[in-house]
Design a protein around this motif. Structure first.
Motif, mmCIF file in Angstrom:
data_model
loop_
_atom_site.group_PDB
_atom_site.id
_atom_site.type_symbol
_atom_site.label_atom_id
_atom_site.label_comp_id
_atom_site.label_asym_id
_atom_site.label_seq_id
_atom_site.Cartn_x
_atom_site.Cartn_y
_atom_site.Cartn_z
ATOM 1 N N GLY A 108 66.523 25.620 -34.546
ATOM 2 C CA GLY A 108 67.907 26.050 -34.580
ATOM 3 C C GLY A 108 68.889 24.924 -34.837
ATOM 4 N N SER A 109 68.425 23.732 -35.079
ATOM 5 C CA SER A 109 69.309 22.575 -35.227
ATOM 6 C C SER A 109 69.574 22.281 -36.702
ATOM 7 N N GLY A 110 70.352 23.139 -37.341
ATOM 8 C CA GLY A 110 70.756 22.893 -38.714
ATOM 9 C C GLY A 110 69.639 22.928 -39.722
ATOM 10 N N GLY A 111 68.556 23.650 -39.457
ATOM 11 C CA GLY A 111 67.486 23.785 -40.426
ATOM 12 C C GLY A 111 66.426 22.704 -40.371
ATOM 13 N N LEU A 112 66.482 21.803 -39.390
ATOM 14 C CA LEU A 112 65.425 20.805 -39.218
ATOM 15 C C LEU A 112 64.542 21.235 -38.071
ATOM 16 N N GLU A 113 63.262 21.204 -38.283
ATOM 17 C CA GLU A 113 62.303 21.562 -37.239
ATOM 18 C C GLU A 113 61.378 20.379 -37.003
ATOM 19 N N ARG A 114 61.368 19.887 -35.779
ATOM 20 C CA ARG A 114 60.510 18.764 -35.403
ATOM 21 C C ARG A 114 59.214 19.347 -34.873
ATOM 22 N N ILE A 115 58.104 19.005 -35.504
ATOM 23 C CA ILE A 115 56.816 19.629 -35.222
ATOM 24 C C ILE A 115 55.883 18.621 -34.560
ATOM 25 N N ASN A 116 55.397 19.005 -33.374
ATOM 26 C CA ASN A 116 54.500 18.157 -32.604
ATOM 27 C C ASN A 116 53.348 19.010 -32.079
ATOM 28 N N PRO A 117 52.250 19.098 -32.855
ATOM 29 C CA PRO A 117 51.134 19.947 -32.458
ATOM 30 C C PRO A 117 50.598 19.561 -31.082
ATOM 31 N N PRO A 118 50.343 20.547 -30.237
ATOM 32 C CA PRO A 118 49.918 20.263 -28.869
ATOM 33 C C PRO A 118 48.546 19.595 -28.761
ATOM 34 N N HIS A 119 47.714 19.696 -29.779
ATOM 35 C CA HIS A 119 46.381 19.084 -29.705
ATOM 36 C C HIS A 119 46.387 17.610 -30.110
ATOM 37 N N LEU A 120 47.528 17.087 -30.593
ATOM 38 C CA LEU A 120 47.649 15.665 -30.897
ATOM 39 C C LEU A 120 48.253 14.949 -29.699
ATOM 40 N N ALA A 121 48.089 13.643 -29.650
ATOM 41 C CA ALA A 121 48.715 12.863 -28.588
ATOM 42 C C ALA A 121 50.222 13.103 -28.622
ATOM 43 N N PRO A 122 50.834 13.264 -27.454
ATOM 44 C CA PRO A 122 52.283 13.486 -27.440
ATOM 45 C C PRO A 122 53.013 12.311 -28.079
ATOM 46 N N PRO A 123 53.957 12.596 -28.975
ATOM 47 C CA PRO A 123 54.696 11.505 -29.605
ATOM 48 C C PRO A 123 55.689 10.897 -28.636
ATOM 49 N N THR A 124 55.850 9.599 -28.716
ATOM 50 C CA THR A 124 56.826 8.882 -27.902
ATOM 51 C C THR A 124 57.752 8.145 -28.843
ATOM 52 N N GLY A 125 58.968 8.614 -28.954
ATOM 53 C CA GLY A 125 59.945 7.961 -29.815
ATOM 54 C C GLY A 125 59.831 8.323 -31.272
ATOM 55 N N PHE A 126 59.116 9.376 -31.606
ATOM 56 C CA PHE A 126 59.014 9.857 -32.976
ATOM 57 C C PHE A 126 58.557 11.304 -32.939
ATOM 58 N N SER A 127 58.616 11.984 -34.075
ATOM 59 C CA SER A 127 58.040 13.318 -34.231
ATOM 60 C C SER A 127 56.892 13.214 -35.214
ATOM 61 N N HIS A 128 55.859 14.026 -35.003
ATOM 62 C CA HIS A 128 54.734 14.003 -35.936
ATOM 63 C C HIS A 128 55.152 14.490 -37.319
#
Length: 151
Positions: free
Chosen positions: A17-37
């Motif tokens: 919902g943030s202006g058409g940008l979707e930050r995707i972080n698949p749950p089976h990958l290590a959680p990102p810290t300071g970035f989005s996958h």
């Protein structure tokens, strides 16, 4: 996109919902810290390619004694260039950080994170940190380039 489709979904601020940008972080990958996958641009916009910025001041001199000070100046320069092109911090979708000493960058990760949150906020683009033997400006410790989408 929902998390149950196997690809993960948006997390936190800057989601679908943030202006058409979707930050995707698949749950089976290590959680990102300071970035989005990944960051998906779901709305029309204008791509802005941001050239690598170092800790140069207005007179063309590298300023800052350490990685944190130089990172802050380089990120500030990148944000200034982005603003001149009509892009704000939340429009950043991809950044590459080149560091001459990745171990030093990692040692200062918490401080760098505080600089990021103060200047940009908590919307994290897709990012990479790459080690470099040296940068164009020899005293530079870090260079940041990026892509933004102005919506």
């Amino acid at each position: 996109m929902s998390a149950d489709d196997g690809r993960g979904g948006a997390e936190g601020p800057g989601g679908a919902g943030s202006g058409g940008l979707e930050r995707i972080n698949p749950p089976h990958l290590a959680p990102p810290t300071g970035f989005s996958h990944a960051v998906r641009v779901a709305a029309p916009g204008t791509l802005v390619f941001l050239a690598g910025q170092t800790a140069l001041d207005g007179a063309g001199r590298i300023v800052g004694d350490g990685i944190v000070e130089q990172f802050e100046r380089a990120l500030g320069n990148l944000l200034d260039v982005a603003a001149a092109a009509g892009a704000g911090p939340s429009d950043l979708v991809k950044l590459t950080v080149f560091a001459v000493d990745v171990a030093d960058y990692r040692r200062h990760a918490k401080e760098l994170g505080r600089v990021w949150k103060r200047l940009v906020g908590t919307d994290f683009p897709a990012m990479a940190v790459i080690g470099a033997d040296r940068l164009w400006d020899e005293p530079a410790l870090v260079e940041i380039e990026g892509i933004a989408v102005v919506r």
